[in-house]
Design an enzyme around this catalytic site. Structure first.
Site, PDB file in Angstrom:
ATOM      1  CG  ASN A  74       2.424  -0.045   8.397  1.00 44.82           C
ATOM      2  OD1 ASN A  74       3.359   0.700   8.642  1.00 44.82           O
ATOM      3  ND2 ASN A  74       2.193  -0.496   7.166  1.00 44.82           N
ATOM      4  CG  HIS A 104      -2.084  -0.961   1.051  1.00 43.95           C
ATOM      5  ND1 HIS A 104      -2.759  -1.525   2.106  1.00 43.95           N
ATOM      6  CD2 HIS A 104      -2.678  -1.458  -0.067  1.00 43.95           C
ATOM      7  CE1 HIS A 104      -3.718  -2.321   1.649  1.00 43.95           C
ATOM      8  NE2 HIS A 104      -3.678  -2.302   0.331  1.00 43.95           N
ATOM      9  CB  SER A 152       4.163  -0.109   2.307  1.00 43.80           C
ATOM     10  OG  SER A 152       3.297   0.833   2.891  1.00 43.80           O
ATOM     11  CB  CYS A 163       4.066 -10.577   4.628  1.00 42.88           C
ATOM     12  SG  CYS A 163       5.208 -10.565   6.031  1.00 42.88           S
ATOM     13  CG  HIS A 183      -1.908  -6.362   1.658  1.00 34.97           C
ATOM     14  ND1 HIS A 183      -1.675  -5.775   0.434  1.00 34.97           N
ATOM     15  CD2 HIS A 183      -1.446  -5.496   2.578  1.00 34.97           C
ATOM     16  CE1 HIS A 183      -1.118  -4.600   0.625  1.00 34.97           C
ATOM     17  NE2 HIS A 183      -0.966  -4.396   1.908  1.00 34.97           N
ATOM     18  CD  GLU A 211      -2.881  -8.684   7.513  1.00 32.11           C
ATOM     19  OE1 GLU A 211      -2.218  -7.647   7.328  1.00 32.11           O
ATOM     20  OE2 GLU A 211      -2.896  -9.293   8.606  1.00 32.11           O
TER      21      GLU A 211
HETATM   22  S1  SF4 Z   1       3.965  -4.923   7.955  1.00 25.61           S
HETATM   23 FE1  SF4 Z   1       5.554  -5.946   6.785  1.00 25.61          FE
HETATM   24  S2  SF4 Z   1       6.411  -7.561   8.133  1.00 25.61           S
HETATM   25 FE2  SF4 Z   1       4.445  -6.853   8.973  1.00 25.61          FE
HETATM   26  S3  SF4 Z   1       2.967  -8.333   8.175  1.00 25.61           S
HETATM   27 FE3  SF4 Z   1       2.947  -6.541   6.805  1.00 25.61          FE
HETATM   28  S4  SF4 Z   1       4.414  -7.040   5.205  1.00 25.61           S
HETATM   29 FE4  SF4 Z   1       4.781  -8.477   6.901  1.00 25.61          FE
END
Ligand code: SF4
Length: 325
Positions: free
Chosen positions: A239, A54, A282, A109, A87, A139
Site C-alpha cells: 500500500n 511490512h 503499516s 487482518c 497478511h 497476502e
Molecule cells: S491495509 Fe490494514 S486494514 Fe487494509 S487489509 Fe491491510 S491490514 Fe487490513
C-alpha cells in the site's frame, strides 16, 4: 475535506501538506498489539511467521523486545507460541504449525480474512477466480492457498494473455483482489479482463480495503499542489508503494518512498516549495514526525494537514488475547 487554516511560511515560502488519513490502519494496529500482548502473556520469545506488518521500524522494535521472526512455521521449536502476520496465511501453513504443536495466534487482518472467506465460498460454488494481486506477496500466497486449483493470479495487464485458455469457456468466473492495490489500476485491469471474459462477474463488495482507499484519496487530494511527495513506508509494503504511484499519477512532480527521515536526499528539495507527506498503513506516526522535523531544518516549518476522511474502525484482538485488551 477539511484542512487547518494556513498559508505558505511568509519567511521561506516553503510549505508542507500533510495527508490525512495516513499511517496505521486498524488491521496493522491489531496485529502489532497482538504480538505485544502475546509477549506480555507468554513472555519472550514469541515467534512470528514473516514480518508481522511490512515496516522495518516495527519489525526491528519488536525484535528488540524478544520477537523472533521466521520465514516458515516449521522453523519455530516444537510447542512455541507463533503469531501469523496481518497478511494472512493459507491452510497449508496452519497445518504445518499444527504438525509442530505450535500455539498459533492468527493476527490476519479481518479484511484479509473476509477475502479468504470469499475465495472459499466461490470455490465451493464452482467458480473459477481471477485474483488480481502481486505475485509473491504474502497476502496473495495466503489467499490463493485457500483454493489452489480454482484461483488464477492476474498480476498486471501483461499477465492477462497468459491465463489458462479454458477460462474463456468457463461460465462461472469472478474476480477478487488483494486488499492493498491501487483502486484505479485494479479497475483498469477489470475492464480489460471483461473484454476477454464477458461473463466475468464482479464481487459482492470491494476487496481493496477502506484504509488503502482512504490513503490513496488523501494523497490524490494534495498531489497536484506538490512539487515533491514523500511517502513514509517500506519498499515491501504494497500500500505504501501504491501511494507513490498514485501521487505521481495525480500530478505530484516527484515522489519518493523513505523508511526513515535520514533517507531524504537534500537534492530532492532543490527548487521545491510545497512538499506533500503521507505514510503507508503499516507506518507508526513517530516516523512521520521524524520526517517533519528533518524538513523543518530545511525551512519547511509551515504544516497544513488536509483531511479527506475520518477513520474510527477498531478490530478486536484474536480471541485468545481478547481479555487482555
Ligand atoms: S491495509 Fe490494514 S486494514 Fe487494509 S487489509 Fe491491510 S491490514 Fe487490513
Amino acid at each position: 475535506m477539511s484542512s487547518s487554516v494556513s498559508s505558505p511560511s511568509p519567511e521561506t515560502g516553503k510549505k508542507i501538506l500533510l495527508a490525512a488519513p495516513r499511517g496505521y490502519c486498524a488491521g496493522v494496529d491489531r496485529a502489532v498489539e497482538t504480538v505485544e500482548r502475546a509477549l506480555e502473556e507468554y513472555g519472550a520469545p514469541i515467534y512470528v511467521r514473516k514480518e508481522i506488518v511490512h515496516n522495518r521500524y516495527v519489525v526491528d522494535t519488536l525484535a528488540d523486545k524478544g520477537v523472533i521472526f521466521v520465514d516458515e512455521a516449521s522453523e519455530a521449536p516444537e510447542g512455541a507460541h507463533m503469531v501469523f502476520s496481518a497478511h494472512g496465511v493459507s491452510p497449508a501453513v496452519k497445518e504445518e504449525a499444527a504438525a509442530k504443536n505450535l500455539q498459533s495466534i492468527d493476527a490476519a487482518c479481518p479484511l484479509v480474512t473476509k477475502v479468504h472467506n470469499e475465495v472459499k465460498r466461490f470455490d465451493k460454488q464452482g467458480f473459477h477466480i481471477l485474483f488480481i494481486g502481486h505475485e509473491g506477496h504474502e497476502e496473495v500466497e495466503g489467499t490463493m492457498g485457500h483454493s489452489l486449483d480454482r484461483t488464477h493470479l492476474v498480476d498486471g495487464l501483461e499477465s492477462i494473455p497468459g491465463l489458462p485458455a479454458f477460462l474463456a469457456d468457463e461460465p462461472n468466473l469472478i474476480w477478487l483482489s488483494q486488499t492493498t492495490l491501487s483502486v484505479d489500476e485494479t479497475m483498469e485491469i477489470v475492464r480489460e479482463l471483461k473484454k476477454v471474459y464477458p461473463q466475468l462477474q464482479d464481487p459482492p463488495s470491494d476487496d481493496i480495503c477502506y484504509a488503502t482507499q482512504n490513503r490513496q484519496v488523501a494523497v490524490k487530494a494534495i498531489a497536484e499542489r506538490c512539487d515533491l511527495m514523500i511517502v513514509v513506508g517500506s519498499t515491501n509494503s504494497s500500500n505504501s508503494v501504491r501511494l507513490v504511484e498514485v501521487a505521481l499519477q495525480a500530478g505530484a512532480t516527484n515522489a519518493y518512498l523513505v523508511d526513515y527521515a535520514h533517507q531524504i536526499d537534500e537534492a530532492w528539495l532543490d527548487g521545491v516549495e510545497t512538499i506533500g507527506i503521507s505514510s503507508g498503513a503499516s507506518v507508526p506516526e513517530i516516523l512521520v514526525t521524524g520526517v517533519l522535523e528533518r524538513l523543518e531544518g530545511y525551512g519547511f516549518d509551515d504544516v497544513e494537514e488536509v483531511t479527506s476522511a475520518a477513520e474510527k474502525i477498531v478490530f478486536a484482538l484474536p480471541r485468545v488475547l481478547r481479555t487482555a485488551r
